[in-house]
Design an enzyme around this catalytic site. Structure first.
Site, PDB file in Angstrom:
ATOM      1  N   ILE A 108       0.860  -1.188   0.000  1.00 34.19           N
ATOM      2  CA  ILE A 108       0.000   0.000   0.000  1.00 34.19           C
ATOM      3  C   ILE A 108       0.894   1.235   0.000  1.00 34.19           C
ATOM      4  O   ILE A 108       1.908   1.280   0.710  1.00 34.19           O
ATOM      5  CB  ILE A 108      -0.974   0.006   1.208  1.00 34.19           C
ATOM      6  N   ILE A 139       4.957  -1.170   2.813  1.00 34.06           N
ATOM      7  CA  ILE A 139       4.585   0.230   2.608  1.00 34.06           C
ATOM      8  C   ILE A 139       5.367   0.745   1.404  1.00 34.06           C
ATOM      9  O   ILE A 139       6.593   0.672   1.378  1.00 34.06           O
ATOM     10  CB  ILE A 139       4.883   1.087   3.853  1.00 34.06           C
ATOM     11  N   LYS A 140       4.636   1.272   0.419  1.00 35.62           N
ATOM     12  CA  LYS A 140       5.282   1.744  -0.812  1.00 35.62           C
ATOM     13  C   LYS A 140       5.724   3.197  -0.658  1.00 35.62           C
ATOM     14  O   LYS A 140       4.914   4.071  -0.331  1.00 35.62           O
ATOM     15  CB  LYS A 140       4.320   1.638  -1.996  1.00 35.62           C
ATOM     16  N   ILE A 141       7.004   3.419  -0.911  1.00 35.42           N
ATOM     17  CA  ILE A 141       7.585   4.763  -0.870  1.00 35.42           C
ATOM     18  C   ILE A 141       8.234   5.019  -2.224  1.00 35.42           C
ATOM     19  O   ILE A 141       9.028   4.199  -2.696  1.00 35.42           O
ATOM     20  CB  ILE A 141       8.636   4.870   0.263  1.00 35.42           C
TER      21      ILE A 141
END
Length: 372
Positions: A108, A139-141
């Site tokens: 996400i 967690i998408k960065i």
């Protein structure tokens, strides 16, 4: 159906689905893909959620409840998207357990409007990890300049990360460096490194789209002969960089402490040019220890007629370098191409997020209860 997906898995490529919706979860479709199509992970992005929520399937009751509570549109979107990710993570939990945490992952993304702001990105990543509250979340960065220190900080806190929107080889090396720096911080803090996972999402098809357009404009036979070669060359050289970094002395010290390699993930693997075979970015990017996240159409095409013939990456480095050099000699600037693609990638996700804000706001207003 061939058994190309099984062969792909056997070659060490993890098959992830680049899509998620509530309907996919509640209908049993996601469970079916895991059971029958060797899918072992899911990626999402703002565009995917914008399409899913705008279609409306299965979201009405939750939106009505959120409207009754008079939440802000931003909070509504976070509640809706984290609910989907949490449910998908639960469906994938057996895969997560069976693979020792390597797969069974759901990604996400932080709010794309924060892509050029480090401190809010870190805060958002922490909030998302807390909200979803599943060990098999990534967690998408984004791999912007501002994203790099955020990656280090978030990994250092023990949060697993999917680094997204990587287009250039130089930026990919910076991403791997940020990951190792994060692991070093986590180690210094006494965290269990074996629990931290990461993938680096290297975008593929968009590189061909941009460079092919420039080659077409040149119009020479030499230029046309190079069409469709840039994306594969770029990705294959990324794998070479991965091999170098994860055989270094710096990595060896972290490996000894129980750390996991940051796997390369091939993203944007749906073919944009109908002149190319629809399984191009699957068949020709087979290498051990990678992930290929596919839109459903690409997954189905690979299952039906994919040609998995073993490793199609590690013997190609010299040819890949030659292809990129030949493109450069024609006056096409690699640095300009990858910067344009990064800027466009952030803009596209921001635009999808803004569309999502508008459509969700309209739904909140439509489903708001009359006073009383």
């Amino acid at each position: 159906m061939t058994d190309a997906l099984k062969r792909l898995s056997d070659e060490g490529v993890a098959i992830w689905l680049d899509d998620l919706s509530r309907k996919r979860i509640t209908s049993g479709n996601l469970a079916e893909l895991i059971d029958q199509q060797h899918v072992v992970g899911v990626t999402t992005n703002p565009s995917i959620f914008q399409k899913a929520i705008s279609a409306g399937d299965g979201y009405e009751q939750q939106v009505a409840d959120l409207a009754a509570r008079k939440v802000t549109v931003e909070e509504a979107i976070r509640m809706i998207t984290t609910a989907d990710v949490r449910d998908a993570a639960d469906i994938l939990r057996p895969v997560f357990d069976a693979t020792g945490g390597q797969d069974g992952r759901v990604s996400i993304e932080v709010d794309p409007r924060l892509a050029h702001h480090t401190v809010p990105t870190i805060a958002e990543a922490k909030q998302l990890a807390w909200l979803v509250d599943r060990p098999n979340t990534l967690i998408k960065i984004p791999a912007t300049k501002a994203g790099l220190p955020a990656i280090t900080e978030v990994i250092g806190l023990g949060i697993s990360v999917n680094v997204t929107l990587i287009f250039s080889l130089e930026r990919y090396r910076e991403v791997m460096d940020a990951y190792l720096a994060g692991l070093e911080k986590a180690k210094a803090a006494g965290l269990d490194l074996s629990l931290i996972r990461s993938v680096a999402s290297f975008f593929v098809s968009r590189v061909d789209t941009e460079i092919d357009q420039r080659l077409e404009k040149l119009g020479t036979d030499e230029a046309k002969a190079l069409k469709g070669k840039a994306a594969l060359a770029n990705a294959r050289l990324a794998y070479q960089a991965y091999e170098e970094v994860f055989s270094s002395e710096r990595w060896a010290a972290l490996d000894k402490a129980g750390a996991n390699k940051q796997r390369p993930l091939w993203a944007s693997t749906g073919v944009k040019d109908p002149a190319y075979k629809d399984t191009l970015y699957v068949d020709d990017l087979v290498a051990p220890g990678t992930v290929n996240t596919m839109p459903e159409a690409t997954l189905e095409a690979t299952a039906d007629h994919g040609q998995i013939t073993g490793d199609t990456v590690r013997a190609t480095y010299d040819a890949a370098k030659a292809d990129l050099a030949a493109i450069g000699k024609l006056g096409i600037s690699y640095d300009d191409v990858v910067q344009v693609l990064e800027d466009e990638g952030v803009e596209k996700f921001e635009a999808s997020w803004n569309d999502l804000l508008k459509s969700t706001e309209a739904e909140l207003e439509r489903l708001a209860p009359s006073e009383g």
